[in-house]
Motif scaffolding. Sequence first.
Motif, PDB file in Angstrom:
ATOM      1  N   GLN A  25     -13.503   0.350   2.568  1.00  0.00           N
ATOM      2  CA  GLN A  25     -13.379   1.132   4.185  1.00  0.00           C
ATOM      3  C   GLN A  25     -12.652  -0.505   5.109  1.00  0.00           C
ATOM      4  OE1 GLN A  25     -15.641   3.037   6.396  1.00  0.00           O
ATOM      5  NE2 GLN A  25     -13.765   3.878   7.805  1.00  0.00           N
ATOM      6  N   LYS A  66       0.919  -0.802  -0.155  1.00  0.00           N
ATOM      7  CA  LYS A  66      -0.447  -0.366  -0.215  1.00  0.00           C
ATOM      8  C   LYS A  66       1.085   1.138  -0.016  1.00  0.00           C
ATOM      9  CE  LYS A  66      -2.843  -2.029   3.136  1.00  0.00           C
ATOM     10  NZ  LYS A  66      -4.059  -1.493   4.310  1.00  0.00           N
ATOM     11  N   LYS A  67       1.727   1.427   0.323  1.00  0.00           N
ATOM     12  CA  LYS A  67       2.964   2.270   0.754  1.00  0.00           C
ATOM     13  C   LYS A  67       3.808   2.430  -0.510  1.00  0.00           C
ATOM     14  CE  LYS A  67       3.657   1.797   4.944  1.00  0.00           C
ATOM     15  NZ  LYS A  67       4.840   1.923   6.665  1.00  0.00           N
ATOM     16  N   ARG A  71      -3.884   5.426  -8.274  1.00  0.00           N
ATOM     17  CA  ARG A  71      -5.264   4.914  -7.289  1.00  0.00           C
ATOM     18  C   ARG A  71      -6.437   4.291  -8.256  1.00  0.00           C
ATOM     19  NH1 ARG A  71      -2.608   6.446  -4.672  1.00  0.00           N
ATOM     20  NH2 ARG A  71      -2.529   8.382  -3.017  1.00  0.00           N
ATOM     21  N   ASP A 128      -9.848   2.564   1.722  1.00  0.00           N
ATOM     22  CA  ASP A 128     -10.031   3.392   1.294  1.00  0.00           C
ATOM     23  C   ASP A 128      -9.388   5.307   1.322  1.00  0.00           C
ATOM     24  OD1 ASP A 128      -9.517   2.854   3.978  1.00  0.00           O
ATOM     25  OD2 ASP A 128     -10.105   4.932   5.049  1.00  0.00           O
ATOM     26  N   GLU A 129      -8.016   4.598   1.024  1.00  0.00           N
ATOM     27  CA  GLU A 129      -6.552   5.833   1.135  1.00  0.00           C
ATOM     28  C   GLU A 129      -6.468   5.689  -0.618  1.00  0.00           C
ATOM     29  OE1 GLU A 129      -2.898   5.221   3.671  1.00  0.00           O
ATOM     30  OE2 GLU A 129      -4.555   6.386   5.856  1.00  0.00           O
ATOM     31  N   LYS A 184       0.722   4.096  -3.489  1.00  0.00           N
ATOM     32  CA  LYS A 184       0.747   5.686  -2.457  1.00  0.00           C
ATOM     33  C   LYS A 184       1.605   6.329  -2.838  1.00  0.00           C
ATOM     34  CE  LYS A 184      -1.056   4.705   1.318  1.00  0.00           C
ATOM     35  NZ  LYS A 184      -1.430   5.519   3.013  1.00  0.00           N
ATOM     36  N   GLN A 222     -11.535   5.278  -4.389  1.00  0.00           N
ATOM     37  CA  GLN A 222     -12.193   6.547  -4.348  1.00  0.00           C
ATOM     38  C   GLN A 222     -13.197   5.660  -5.178  1.00  0.00           C
ATOM     39  OE1 GLN A 222     -10.556  10.600  -5.133  1.00  0.00           O
ATOM     40  NE2 GLN A 222     -12.898  11.139  -5.099  1.00  0.00           N
TER      41      GLN A 222
END
Length: 745
Positions: free
Chosen positions: A279, A251-252, A260, A284-285, A255, A288
Amino acid sequence: MLNYFAACPRGLEGLLREELEAAGAENVKETVAGVSFSGTMETGIRTCLETRFATRVLLALGTFYAGDDINFYNGAYSLHYEDYFDNQATIAVDFNGKSDFIRNTQYGAVRIKDAICDRFSRLTGHRPSVDREAPDIRINAHLDKKSNVTVSIDLSGESLHRRDYRTGAGAAPLKENLAQAIISRSGYVTGNVVDPMCGSGTLLIEAAMKAADIAPGLLRRRYGFSGLKNFDASLLARLKANARERAEAGKKRLKAANIRFYGFDSDPAVIARARENIQKAGLDELIQVEVSDIHSLRNPFPESEPGIIVCNPPYGERLGNFAELLELYAALGNRIRSEFPGWQAGIISSSSDLLSCLRLRADRTYRLFNGALACELRTFRIKKDDAPGAESENSVAAESTDRTVPAVSEAAQDSQSEMKAIIAEDFANRLRKNLKKFRRWADREGLEAYRIYDADLPEYAAAIDLYGGYALVQEYQAPKSVPEKTAHQRMLNLLAAVVQVLEIPGENVILKVRERKKGDSQYEKLDETRRTLLVREYGISFIVNLWDYLDTGLFLDHRLVRRMVGEMSRDRDVLNVFAYTGSASVYAAVNGARSVTTVDMSRTYLSWARDNMKANGIKNPRNVFVQADCLKWLKTCPDRFDLIFADPPTFSNSRRMAESFDVQRDHVALLRDLVRLLRPEGVIVFSNNRRNFQLDAAEVSGLGLDIEDVSLRTLPEDFSRNRKIHCCFVLRRKSARFEDAERNS
């Protein structure tokens, strides 16, 4: 070394094999609906935790020949269940397969259960208990066509496609392992992802989990292997800890790379559920979603490198909403071309016709199964130099295929690249011309239901009627000389043109197929939506149903016939026999009939006729509705009428009728019964829809009737191309002496 079998949906076997090989499994062998492999107990547990494609992981205990019931029981009894669980464990047995002596799966399951319990009773003096709902150990037994039975322990527990992040789903949720297959077959490894119709977010979540290297089973609370006697809880804890570390790192990494995942859906409630699922998955990060319909689809990453579109649009198993879906797929294809040049796409559907409506050239086609439903996944590359609507390779419809191989061959791709999209411009132009002409005419006449097209062009063999803001498309059965595929493609193009030219939502286009019918089959129920519309005709309201029956409740070609009946009805006692939904009865009542008697054999249509009366505010207590076999009723009715309207079926052999009826053969006998009910100055209006009907003028004249053929006079403007759509006659008494002769006889 232990032997395993990982089960999966059909079409996912190759992906599962590649996954197991990459994970270090040994002796990996692909078969139908699964893959066999070997490894340690850790291999089986890790597979349950990390597989993206399997539904179950089965640990094989042994295989034996079961040629008869004795061999079956003895083989099951001989296996060493005690090595894996003890007599305190609860068990359940799943069995599949049949043979000469195993006629149903329940019998097979019971015999396996008996063998297990008997073995434990002999070894320990105590047998395991059965718990069908939540057992500690679930046994799986499979009988193949050669009478070999393989007995396994299910290490999975609940099906592995359930990842435990779903709090809710849409109307047709996509299984998670099928979502992974769509993503993988679409060529996705990493990068931005868009789902134009994301539903509850499954494709987006699975794509993010793949890109971030998140183990699919990380959120699961229980597995089947946790009930094993020698289960090592610390091993599972280590495997999960390692998986969590990889997930966080993944995940890092995403990001940091600004990767996305973005989804759209037109239903706010579904989007709310998607957010809950996202979530719960801890994504959720990265993901979208927003409320937006397909016509507003936009690229949420206009400044980024091209990514991938994955989509599971509605399939439309029912033909009735096909036009709506056709419009939706066409809009999806248009928005993809407009907004996502340079991107890749993977779109799945059970309908190759709908996929062709995308007007995108497929690079590859894969056959997958959504449950029992055979589907096609088509993958696309969207060309950067394509302008919206421009002629290009992307405007070529992908060819419908019936392949059993996973992907399209190079030769097939070359064939597809040579295809041209067939746009029904000739039909569209004719429809525009007709629409302009008939819409003006209908507005002048005060008509909300009328025909705008009736096979004007032979290759587009359909009738199109407008009912307010709805279009009813009735496809005529194609002649045998026209290949089925050709006829089908023409109908697709016709529907696309109807939606475009009429500028109405696809959901307001209803498609039916008309074939030559006999008897009452024209009235047979097709559906049960119970949806109705109210349409106006010369100031009179009628209830129509465009969905549930082949006919709608209002014969548009009889419009002038029923108006004529109405004009003749003032201060008269009127009989409407074979009344259907009573439209002529309504005209008579509105125009001041003293009484109207409405007769039909169908309770449904008589109720419809009453509702039509109510829709026009008619409350005359003299109006009567009679449910009866019309032919028998005419022979016994004691009443007399000033005006009789009879529009009998062409042919009827209903089980509720004593005898069959053929309008050509029996019309004289019918008219003889009608004359008996006619007053001296009375009039019969007789019509039917039999092509090439010939009135027996001599016999009818012999009944004392003058004959006036008003067939052409009662032909509406919108049916002028088909002069044989119906025939109609006004029959009047020649003189009073025939009444006297009848009384004397």
